[in-house]
Design an enzyme around this catalytic site. Structure first.
Site, PDB file in Angstrom:
ATOM      1  N   GLU A  27      10.526  19.243 -34.251  1.00 21.49           N
ATOM      2  CA  GLU A  27      10.567  17.673 -33.779  1.00 21.49           C
ATOM      3  C   GLU A  27       9.882  16.980 -35.117  1.00 21.49           C
ATOM      4  O   GLU A  27      10.388  15.894 -35.432  1.00 21.49           O
ATOM      5  CB  GLU A  27       9.823  17.306 -32.451  1.00 21.49           C
ATOM      6  CG  GLU A  27      10.916  18.003 -31.171  1.00 21.49           C
ATOM      7  CD  GLU A  27      10.162  17.884 -29.829  1.00 21.49           C
ATOM      8  OE1 GLU A  27      10.809  17.007 -29.082  1.00 21.49           O
ATOM      9  OE2 GLU A  27       9.209  18.389 -29.752  1.00 21.49           O
ATOM     10  N   ALA A  86       3.833  23.009 -29.795  1.00 19.30           N
ATOM     11  CA  ALA A  86       2.948  22.270 -29.347  1.00 19.30           C
ATOM     12  C   ALA A  86       1.730  23.377 -28.901  1.00 19.30           C
ATOM     13  O   ALA A  86       1.999  24.349 -28.785  1.00 19.30           O
ATOM     14  CB  ALA A  86       3.367  21.492 -28.002  1.00 19.30           C
ATOM     15  N   GLU A 104      11.680  25.302 -25.807  1.00 19.53           N
ATOM     16  CA  GLU A 104      10.868  24.764 -24.768  1.00 19.53           C
ATOM     17  C   GLU A 104      11.701  25.239 -23.382  1.00 19.53           C
ATOM     18  O   GLU A 104      11.040  25.416 -22.271  1.00 19.53           O
ATOM     19  CB  GLU A 104      10.708  23.266 -24.770  1.00 19.53           C
ATOM     20  CG  GLU A 104       9.960  22.643 -25.730  1.00 19.53           C
ATOM     21  CD  GLU A 104      10.410  22.512 -27.229  1.00 19.53           C
ATOM     22  OE1 GLU A 104       9.652  21.822 -28.095  1.00 19.53           O
ATOM     23  OE2 GLU A 104      11.558  23.161 -27.550  1.00 19.53           O
ATOM     24  N   GLY A 143       7.736  21.412 -30.959  1.00 20.48           N
ATOM     25  CA  GLY A 143       7.157  20.303 -31.578  1.00 20.48           C
ATOM     26  C   GLY A 143       7.120  20.410 -33.011  1.00 20.48           C
ATOM     27  O   GLY A 143       7.230  19.321 -34.008  1.00 20.48           O
TER      28      GLY A 143
END
Length: 685
Positions: free
Chosen positions: A104, A62, A124, A101
């Site tokens: 993901e 992210a 994370e 991310g």
């Protein structure tokens, strides 16, 4: 130019991200991905989709700069859901790293293909968070609960080969043909009747559903690593939800846990450290165009524990090292220890036998100072005594070629005094490695009064090359880390004379999150460091302990008694020794709470850190935090000493110092910077 573009290769639509440096999933990238999927869905001629990235990596996470700002859609969970819900197969083509991310997104795709050098992970937790776009729910369904727990709770990535083994990727492609291989894969699966949807899979979570004790076992095996951290516990709770709840409910729990963590003090602290580490590499006052010195060969003077460990850093980075000792026996021991360390690493599977021999082949052991003449950097790691250091620098100055850097590994002594012994004070710098030097990541780079910008920039770049986190310090006794350690040690010794036991003092710090307390640390290092029987006067607790053969873990007794597994227990003999000293001191004896012990030990450290800042010995408060996190085991979830002080409030620290003023003594002075910031309601960071 748009950060997301699309290309048509017949019936395959390729969605391409080009958002350097790491294809972070900022708003423009998220919107582009959503638009690309919508384009594929709305075109009957398109039968399959590939998502890939330009540059050096797949989506590496992210955009952390968006944290704390108002969200702008589409959100990453919405994008991942859109990818997964696409009725046409979507293939993720992974190179570099698919992190956070990025993984993901890949999990939202129906298929994943990667090159051998790729790494995949959900890091994370290292920012005090958990994956917030379905990662805790999809990864267990794709790779299995055991591997998902390990990846999510540790935050460590897996290789493409390992990802293939656990089902996280479907294929591994040659590095040079990833784009074509992904398109070919997409064409191959385009005609399939159905495609694997991560959120709908139950095959990989069935075993854990039948044997839920897998979670209790994981917690028990990792309890020490998890101690004090909120995020790993939340990660486990979220993965458990993937097994026990429907996907939609699991995602809701994941989001609730994420929002709780992102607004908490631990994640703020760990995000602070993330940015602080990058900031530490920046040197104030040095122009960007400052030239650097080419370092092709390194010399190390001293083949003892520190010298050998320092040498390993350069050997492992592929730099030739000349290692000098005065006596053959010491040199042989040093070389043997280096080899033993490498072979131990190889036995653990972290190196190959060939890599061991490559590293050892770069080492030139010698008894001749003259062999240092052609080195570009020479680091002395000799006995910590100024007169010896000065003699070494005088000698090196006359041997080592002009333009080369001369460095000292001193942990305390004045670099400027050493530099004054040479004709090249501008080339002298401190490089304080932490023990064990081949493992500890911290490097204090000590900038002398005459150290040139070119030398400073060179060694900071070299630190990165050998895998160190470098922090610049000015010249003062103990530099940053040991200077702040000194008042903590002083107060710990005082507490013993006032009624606290070593185990109570240690427990106060381990409860705070340190791996060990001051007396456990002393036993581990050896109480006889710098002590000799001839010079012992029985005037301190440590001297008496040493005189009685209580010299730490190596003698099975120090402040603590140790069993055959080096487990420590309170020592009645130590208590008697301390009681004798306490009686002689005349100080009243009393009990101390853990909070009071922590105040007495940690508040003076904060005060010393403030003095370091006001004297300009550290460039920024966050540099101090990086030193203590990486060199002394300060708990990461508090953000380091200066960030922790900001968190509890500088006024609280100031009031605490005033409350303990009598115990701190008449020589203790409060930092003017701490006082002014506390009174103004300001922070260090």
């Amino acid at each position: 130019m748009s950060v997301i573009t699309t290309q048509r290769h017949g019936e395959v639509l390729v969605i391409i991200s080009d958002n350097p440096p790491v294809n972070a999933l900022g708003q423009a990238v998220r919107a582009g991905l959503a638009a690309g999927i919508a384009e594929a869905a709305g075109d009957d001629a398109i039968k399959a989709v590939v998502i890939r990235c330009e540059g050096r990596t797949f989506f590496a996470g992210a955009d952390i700069t968006e944290f704390g700002k108002p969200p702008v859609g589409p959100s990453l969970p919405e994008v991942v859901d859109a990818i997964e819900q696409c009725r046409k197969p979507v293939v993720a083509a992974i190179h570099g790293t698919a992190l956070g991310g990025g993984l993901e997104v890949a999990l939202g795709c129906h298929y994943r293909i990667a090159i051998p050098s790729a790494k995949l992970g959900l890091p994370e937790v290292k920012l005090g968070l958990l994956p917030g776009a379905g990662g805790t729910q999809r990864l267990p369904r794709v790779a299995g609960v055991a591997d998902a727990l390990t990846m999510i709770v540790s935050g460590n990535p897996v290789t493409a080969a390992r990802a293939l083994e656990i089902g996280l990727v479907d294929r591994v492609a040659d590095a040079g043909s990833l784009a074509d291989a992904a398109i070919a894969f997409a064409r191959e699966v385009a005609g399939a009747a159905g495609h694997p949807v991560s959120s709908l899979r139950t095959d990989r979570i069935a075993e854990a559903a039948n044997h839920p004790q897998v979670f209790d076992k994981f917690i028990a095996e990792n309890s020490r690593k998890l101690h004090g951290f909120d995020a790993p516990k939340a990660c486990i709770e979220a993965v458990r939800a993937a097994v026990e709840l429907p996907f939609e409910q699991g995602v809701k729990l994941e989001r609730d846990l994420f929002m709780k963590l992102v607004s908490g003090t631990q994640s703020r602290a760990m995000r602070h450290l993330f940015f602080a580490e990058r900031q530490a590499a920046k040197i104030d006052g040095i122009p960007a165009d400052t030239p650097v010195i080419d370092i092709a060969r390194v010399g190390i003077l001293g083949a003892g524990t520190m010298g050998g460990g320092i040498a390993m850093n350069f050997l492992s980075a592929g730099l030739p090292v000349t290692l000098v000792e005065r006596e053959q026996a010491a040199l042989d021991r040093g070389v043997a220890t280096i080899r033993k360390n490498y072979e131990r690493t190889a036995a653990r599977g972290r190196m190959t036998t060939e890599q061991v021999e490559q590293a050892m082949g770069l080492l030139t052991p010698t008894l001749d100072y003259g062999d240092l003449a052609d080195c570009d950097l020479v680091i002395e790691a000799v006995f910590e005594l100024m007169e010896i250091k000065k003699e070494v620098f005088r000698r090196l100055d006359g041997i080592v070629k002009p333009g080369a850097i001369l460095a000292s590994n001193t942990s305390y002594l004045n670099i400027d005094e050493m530099a004054a012994e040479t004709e090249r004070p501008e080339a002298v710098v401190g490089l304080h490695f932490f023990s064990p030097a081949n493992i500890m990541r911290l490097l204090e780079v000590v900038r002398g009064a005459s150290t040139s910008p070119s030398v400073l920039k060179t060694v900071m770049g070299l630190a990165k090359r050998i895998g160190k986190i470098a922090v610049v310090s000015g010249v003062c006794p103990g530099f940053i880390g040991n200077r702040m350690l000194s008042p903590r040690q002083t107060e710990a010794q005082k507490l013993l004379l006032e009624g606290a036991t070593p185990w109570e003092v240690d427990a106060a710090l381990t409860e705070f999150g340190f791996p060990m307390g001051p007396f456990q640390m002393a036993d581990l290092a050896g109480l006889d460091l710098g002590w000799t029987a001839e010079g012992s006067t029985s005037s301190t607790i440590r001297e008496v302990l040493c005189e009685r053969g209580r010299r730490g873990q190596k003698t099975s007794k120090g402040f603590y008694d140790y069993d055959e597994n080096r487990r420590g227990s309170p020592s009645p003999e130590t208590e008697t020794i301390i009681a004798d000293f306490a009686a002689k001191s005349g100080l009243p004896q009393r009990k101390f709470s853990g909070d009071e012990i922590r105040e007495r030990l940690l508040y003076p450290m904060i005060n010393e850190g403030a003095k370091i800042l006001e004297e300009g010995m550290a460039q920024r408060a966050s540099d101090i935090d990086i030193v203590w996190l990486n060199g002394y085991g300060w708990p990461a979830f508090t953000g380091g000493p200066m960030f922790w002080a900001d968190t509890i409030g500088l006024k609280v620290v100031l009031e605490g110092l005033a409350r303990h003023a009598r115990a701190l003594g008449p020589d203790f002075t409060v930092s003017s910077l701490l006082r002014s910031k506390a009174e103004a309601g300001e922070t260090f960071n």
